[in-house]
Motif scaffolding. Structure first.
Motif, PDB file in Angstrom:
ATOM      1  N   GLN A  49       0.853  -1.191   0.000  1.00 50.03           N
ATOM      2  CA  GLN A  49       0.000   0.000   0.000  1.00 50.03           C
ATOM      3  C   GLN A  49       0.882   1.232   0.000  1.00 50.03           C
ATOM      4  O   GLN A  49       1.921   1.248   0.653  1.00 50.03           O
ATOM      5  N   TYR A  72      -5.902  -3.273   8.835  1.00 48.59           N
ATOM      6  CA  TYR A  72      -4.564  -3.827   8.638  1.00 48.59           C
ATOM      7  C   TYR A  72      -3.623  -3.498   9.791  1.00 48.59           C
ATOM      8  O   TYR A  72      -3.798  -2.509  10.495  1.00 48.59           O
ATOM      9  N   HIS A  73      -2.601  -4.326   9.882  1.00 48.61           N
ATOM     10  CA  HIS A  73      -1.418  -4.061  10.697  1.00 48.61           C
ATOM     11  C   HIS A  73      -0.332  -3.781   9.652  1.00 48.61           C
ATOM     12  O   HIS A  73      -0.235  -4.491   8.647  1.00 48.61           O
ATOM     13  N   TYR A  74       0.458  -2.728   9.876  1.00 51.56           N
ATOM     14  CA  TYR A  74       1.374  -2.247   8.846  1.00 51.56           C
ATOM     15  C   TYR A  74       2.842  -2.427   9.210  1.00 51.56           C
ATOM     16  O   TYR A  74       3.244  -2.150  10.337  1.00 51.56           O
ATOM     17  N   TRP A 117       6.622  -1.661  12.890  1.00 50.98           N
ATOM     18  CA  TRP A 117       5.235  -2.073  12.701  1.00 50.98           C
ATOM     19  C   TRP A 117       4.351  -1.074  13.422  1.00 50.98           C
ATOM     20  O   TRP A 117       4.728  -0.568  14.480  1.00 50.98           O
ATOM     21  N   SER A 171      -0.018  -0.029  14.263  1.00 54.23           N
ATOM     22  CA  SER A 171      -1.480  -0.028  14.172  1.00 54.23           C
ATOM     23  C   SER A 171      -1.973   0.190  15.596  1.00 54.23           C
ATOM     24  O   SER A 171      -1.181   0.181  16.538  1.00 54.23           O
ATOM     25  N   ALA A 188       0.908  -4.387   4.241  1.00 52.44           N
ATOM     26  CA  ALA A 188      -0.249  -4.498   5.124  1.00 52.44           C
ATOM     27  C   ALA A 188      -0.693  -5.948   5.217  1.00 52.44           C
ATOM     28  O   ALA A 188      -0.642  -6.696   4.230  1.00 52.44           O
ATOM     29  N   SER A 223      -4.016  -8.207   6.899  1.00 50.32           N
ATOM     30  CA  SER A 223      -5.314  -8.202   7.566  1.00 50.32           C
ATOM     31  C   SER A 223      -5.283  -9.196   8.730  1.00 50.32           C
ATOM     32  O   SER A 223      -4.378 -10.039   8.817  1.00 50.32           O
TER      33      SER A 223
END
Length: 187
Positions: free
Chosen positions: A30, A47-49, A78, A80, A105, A107
């Motif tokens: 993304q 999402y966790h990024y 990381w 979120s 990203a 989910s």
């Protein structure tokens, strides 16, 4: 881009090419522009990024409308509202890009599937959670035991790159002080 993720993971666990070939499809690339909010407060985070490139901030806005920066995330970090992500509740914080960002990203469904597909990733994410928890505890203790000057020095020592990338007003919000107070410290 995925090679950055692989290098990051391999700081904790060893991966074969086959392992990484199973890991990579769980992540989507993304891109987000500076000042965009990619995970707004009040919505369930999707999402966790993993930050490949760029800088983000996690912000809590109190009842009076004052923004408090809970954390920053730059390359190889990381971010979120992990509690909201993992419990699939509405987030109490917003995730905002401070620079143009390139992110990987994942989910929640893919996160859980990844742990089943490559069990060693559970160890990787547990290590990340430990160090995130340690950093949070350290920050709370610093707020309880250190004055503003000491907290600023701790920030400089731990994350010197942030000083070059984060505006002073944002650093002040992270430290929980006014911009003027931070300016006095910097003199």
């Amino acid at each position: 881009m995925l090679n950055k993720l692989r290098s990051h993971i391999e700081k904790v666990i060893l991966l074969s090419d086959a392992d990484f070939a199973r890991i990579a499809p769980f992540f989507s690339v993304q891109e987000a522009k500076k000042n965009s909010c990619i995970a707004p407060e009040g919505q369930r985070p999707r999402y966790h990024y993993f930050v490949v490139q760029g800088l983000m901030k996690l912000v809590f806005t109190d009842a009076q409308g004052k923004a408090h920066i809970v954390g920053f995330a730059m390359e190889d970090w990381w971010e979120s509202d992990f509690e909201a992500f993992y419990t699939q509740q509405a987030s109490r914080m917003s995730l905002i890009c401070m620079e143009d960002c390139v992110l990987l990203a994942i989910s929640l469904a893919d996160y859980k599937s990844l742990l089943e597909a490559v069990p060693a990733m559970a160890h990787f994410f547990l290590e990340k959670a430990y160090f995130g928890f340690f950093a949070s505890q350290s920050r709370v203790l610093s707020r309880l035991t250190s004055d503003t000057q000491e907290r600023f020095q701790q920030l400089v020592h731990k994350y010197p790159a942030l000083l070059q990338r984060v505006p002073k007003a944002q650093l002040a919000a992270y430290l929980g002080v006014s911009r003027e107070t931070l300016s006095r410290i910097l003199l």
